[in-house]
Structures are given as C-alpha cells and as structure tokens.
Design an enzyme around this catalytic site. Structure first.
Site, short mmCIF file in Angstrom:
data_model
loop_
_atom_site.label_atom_id
_atom_site.label_comp_id
_atom_site.label_asym_id
_atom_site.label_seq_id
_atom_site.Cartn_x
_atom_site.Cartn_y
_atom_site.Cartn_z
N MET A 71 -12.50 -2.88 13.07
CA MET A 71 -12.21 -3.06 11.64
C MET A 71 -12.08 -4.53 11.26
O MET A 71 -12.23 -4.90 10.10
CB MET A 71 -10.90 -2.34 11.28
CG MET A 71 -11.03 -0.86 11.16
SD MET A 71 -9.60 -0.22 10.28
CE MET A 71 -9.74 1.50 10.69
N TYR A 130 -13.31 -8.19 10.71
CA TYR A 130 -14.66 -8.70 10.39
C TYR A 130 -14.70 -10.22 10.39
O TYR A 130 -15.76 -10.81 10.18
CB TYR A 130 -15.16 -8.16 9.05
CG TYR A 130 -14.14 -8.27 7.94
CD1 TYR A 130 -13.94 -9.47 7.27
CD2 TYR A 130 -13.37 -7.18 7.60
CE1 TYR A 130 -12.99 -9.57 6.29
CE2 TYR A 130 -12.40 -7.26 6.61
CZ TYR A 130 -12.23 -8.47 5.96
OH TYR A 130 -11.28 -8.58 4.98
N LYS A 186 0.80 -1.23 0.00
CA LYS A 186 0.00 0.00 0.00
C LYS A 186 0.84 1.28 0.00
O LYS A 186 0.43 2.29 -0.58
CB LYS A 186 -0.96 0.01 1.19
CG LYS A 186 -2.14 -0.93 1.03
CD LYS A 186 -3.11 -0.76 2.18
CE LYS A 186 -4.35 -1.59 1.97
NZ LYS A 186 -5.39 -1.33 2.96
P1 NAP Z 1 -0.45 -3.21 10.42
O1 NAP Z 1 0.02 -2.05 9.63
O2 NAP Z 1 0.36 -4.46 10.46
O3 NAP Z 1 -0.67 -2.68 11.94
C1 NAP Z 1 -0.94 -3.59 12.98
C2 NAP Z 1 -1.33 -2.84 14.26
O4 NAP Z 1 -1.74 -3.84 15.22
C3 NAP Z 1 -0.19 -2.06 14.92
O5 NAP Z 1 -0.72 -0.94 15.56
C4 NAP Z 1 0.35 -3.07 15.94
O6 NAP Z 1 0.96 -2.47 17.08
C5 NAP Z 1 -0.93 -3.73 16.40
N1 NAP Z 1 -0.63 -5.07 16.93
C6 NAP Z 1 -0.30 -6.17 16.21
N2 NAP Z 1 -0.09 -7.22 17.07
C7 NAP Z 1 -0.28 -6.75 18.33
C8 NAP Z 1 -0.21 -7.33 19.63
N3 NAP Z 1 0.09 -8.61 19.80
N4 NAP Z 1 -0.50 -6.54 20.69
C9 NAP Z 1 -0.81 -5.24 20.55
N5 NAP Z 1 -0.88 -4.62 19.34
C10 NAP Z 1 -0.62 -5.37 18.25
O7 NAP Z 1 -1.90 -3.70 9.96
P2 NAP Z 1 -3.03 -2.78 9.24
O8 NAP Z 1 -2.88 -2.84 7.79
O9 NAP Z 1 -3.03 -1.48 9.92
O10 NAP Z 1 -4.37 -3.61 9.58
C11 NAP Z 1 -4.91 -3.66 10.89
C12 NAP Z 1 -6.22 -4.42 10.90
O11 NAP Z 1 -7.23 -3.68 10.21
C13 NAP Z 1 -6.15 -5.79 10.22
O12 NAP Z 1 -6.85 -6.72 11.03
C14 NAP Z 1 -6.85 -5.58 8.92
O13 NAP Z 1 -7.48 -6.77 8.45
C15 NAP Z 1 -7.91 -4.55 9.33
N6 NAP Z 1 -8.40 -3.77 8.18
C16 NAP Z 1 -9.72 -3.87 7.89
C17 NAP Z 1 -10.22 -3.15 6.82
C18 NAP Z 1 -11.69 -3.26 6.50
O14 NAP Z 1 -12.08 -2.91 5.37
N7 NAP Z 1 -12.52 -3.67 7.42
C19 NAP Z 1 -9.39 -2.33 6.05
C20 NAP Z 1 -8.04 -2.25 6.38
C21 NAP Z 1 -7.57 -2.99 7.46
P3 NAP Z 1 2.54 -2.15 17.11
O15 NAP Z 1 2.70 -0.83 16.40
O16 NAP Z 1 2.87 -2.09 18.54
O17 NAP Z 1 3.23 -3.28 16.38
#
Ligand code: NAP
Length: 293
Positions: free
Chosen positions: A231, A233, A75
């Site tokens: 977010m 689902y 992205k």
């Molecule tokens: P990302 O860039 O990998 O960010 C992950 C986030 O989760 C970071 O803030 C990370 O914290 C935190 N995290 C991961 N493991 C953790 C743990 N064990 N304990 C505490 N915090 C933790 O991922 P992303 O692209 O932002 O996506 C995040 C979520 O949103 C995903 O589940 C994705 O499927 C969902 N999403 C949904 C939609 C939708 O259309 N519904 C769209 C986009 C994304 P740290 O910074 O501390 O590592």
C-alpha cells in the site's frame, strides 16, 4: 473548471481534512480531474487539528462545502459527527469520503474498494477463493480486510507486530463473514507449508516509507504465482517490492489504490466517472516534477 478559467462565486468547493494534511496528493488528483472534465469546482486542503474536528464538521455544513476526503487522524472519529453512514464506512469502521447532500453529511469508505480495483487493474488478481496474508492491523488493514471479505477471500491471515491488535481486528469481522477463514500470526511465523498456500501478500503497515523491511513476511516460501501488494507508494520501490522482484513475484505499489479511491470519491461527488487516466497522469507528472526540483 475549464483550464485557465477563474474561481467565481459559483465555483463549488471540495477538500480534504487531516492533521497534518500538507503531504496529501488528493488535491493534485482531484483538481486535475475537475479541470479535465470542465467542472466548475476546486479542491483544497484543510488542516484540522483533532480537537477542532467537531467545529470543522459544523463548518462544512455552515459553508456548504460540497464534499471532503478524510485522512489521518480523523477517519474513525468523524463517524459519530455525520448524519448517515454508508455500509462501506460501517463495515470498514472508517470514513474517507463525505458527501454533503443539501446539508445532510453522508460518510463512505472508498479505500477498500480502491484496493480491490487496484488488485484487479494492476496485479490481475481477484481475491475470490484465495488465501491472503495481510500485514498490519491499523486503519488501512481494517478497510482492506472488510473489502477482501466482501470480495470472497477464502482465508485472511493478519500478521502484526502487536498480536492483540490483529486478534481484535479478526474478532470484529469473523461473525459477519462466516465464509472467510481468519488467522492471526506474529512476526515469527516461518512454517513453509503455510506460506506455500498463500496467493497474495499485502502490506498495510506504515513500514517501507523509509526503507524499512517488514519482519515475518517469508516471501521466498510463497508459490511462484503468488503476488505482492504494497500500500506504500513513496518510495515507488520499497524494500518489500525489491525483495518480491528479486524472487520473480508479480508485485506493485499502492499508487493504483490511491488513484482508485480518489476516482470513487469523485464519482460520489459528481455522479460521473472521472476522465480516464487523468488522476494517475497528474500524480506521475507531480512525482517527476518533485524529482527534478
Ligand atoms: P496505522 O493505523 O497507524 O497502522 C500502522 C500499522 O503499521 C500497524 O499495524 C502497526 O503495527 C504497523 N507498524 C508501524 N510501525 C511499525 C514497526 N516499527 N514495526 C512493525 N509494525 C509497525 O496506519 P494506517 O492508516 O493503517 O496506514 C498504513 C499504511 O498504509 C500507511 O503507510 C499509509 O500511507 C498506507 N495507506 C495507503 C493507501 C493507498 O491509497 N495506497 C491508503 C491508506 C493507507 P502495531 O499495531 O504493532 O503498532
């Protein structure tokens, strides 16, 4: 394309690039919409490894792919490879939609506006003037922050396990949105007075897909009319949503956001709205089939 009709030499090709990409639900949604609208187009997944991104973008041009979605991990890295970035992409620091305008590749971000649309449709929530807690500081949180600022949130508090990432996120936005107050908190923030002023909590971390709880979200101290948006689902009821439900808080998962970002992408590619409810219904059917398989 019409139900039952064949792919021909004239069929337009759309798709999604990501690594991995096999989990993506976008092919289910977009093909259902093309069929319902009788548009002669197909939407296919393209698994693209990180070191093949540049070659793949050249391939989009070479093969005249009409448009793509972009998912993890491309992205942000795709941004310098495109010809033009829409303000939505610049502001979110990420691209999830590319439109091929006769060889000119233009990047957009529809995730943030998809979230705002889902907040409105599914939670009857307008961010304007409200205090919001956003859990997470990754790509999804960045897109959400940008859209919430544009929607006029009064304050946004970013809660993240790694505080330095939350601080960086807030610094990136603070000067562009002087009317929104920004805060950063860690997982140990339990001040009841703070939580009682919040009207919306959003989970933009990747926690919840495997039953995990999110540390630090003091839902029990929220006012009774506060709302909770996850977010995630899949599963449809995460630990966060079950907790919110047990407290009587209006809450919803991220399916509506997924559908709304897809509908916005479809509109960018075709110039028309997708047939109403088609993408949502296609996903519902897909999940039911998955459950009974
Ligand atoms: P990302 O860039 O990998 O960010 C992950 C986030 O989760 C970071 O803030 C990370 O914290 C935190 N995290 C991961 N493991 C953790 C743990 N064990 N304990 C505490 N915090 C933790 O991922 P992303 O692209 O932002 O996506 C995040 C979520 O949103 C995903 O589940 C994705 O499927 C969902 N999403 C949904 C939609 C939708 O259309 N519904 C769209 C986009 C994304 P740290 O910074 O501390 O590592």
């Amino acid at each position: 394309m019409k139900p039952g009709s064949a792919v021909t030499g004239a069929t337009r090709v759309f798709g999604i690039i990501g690594w991995p990409v096999s989990h993506s639900l976008s092919p289910v949604m977009q093909n259902a919409a093309f069929r319902a609208a009788e548009i002669d187009a197909v939407y296919v997944p393209f698994p693209v490894e990180p070191d093949q991104l540049e070659t793949s973008v050249a391939g989009l041009r070479a093969m005249k792919i009409c448009g793509i979605n972009v998912t993890i991990p491309h992205k942000s890295t795709i941004m310098p490879l495109l010809d033009e970035l829409h303000e939505s992409a610049n502001s979110a620091g990420a691209v999830n939609v590319v439109v091929n305008l006769d060889g000119k590749l233009v990047g957009y971000n529809t995730d943030g506006d998809g979230l705002i649309a889902s907040l409105k449709n599914d939670l009857e929530f307008d961010p304007a003037g409200h205090n919001i807690v956003l859990a997470g500081a990754g790509g999804a949180a960045r897109g959400a922050l940008s859209a919430l600022c544009r929607a006029g949130a009064a304050s946004i508090t970013v809660l993240n396990r790694t505080i330095s990432k939350a601080e960086k996120l807030v610094v990136d936005f603070a000067s562009d949105y002087p009317d929104t107050k920004f805060n950063v908190i860690g997982e140990d923030m339990s001040d009841r007075a703070f939580w009682s002023r919040q009207r919306l909590v959003i989970n933009a971390t990747s926690l919840g897909m495997k039953g995990e709880k999110i540390n630090g979200l003091a839902l029990a101290s929220l006012p009774g009319d506060a709302k909770v948006y996850d977010m995630v689902y899949s599963p449809p009821e995460t630990a966060l949503l079950l907790n919110a439900k047990s407290l009587g808080l209006h809450s919803v998962n991220g399916l509506g956001m997924l559908v709304a970002q897809g509908e916005l992408a479809y509109r960018l590619w075709t110039g028309a709205a997708s047939p109403p409810n088609i993408m949502h219904d296609a996903l519902k059917r897909y999940f039911i089939a998955l459950d009974s398989a």
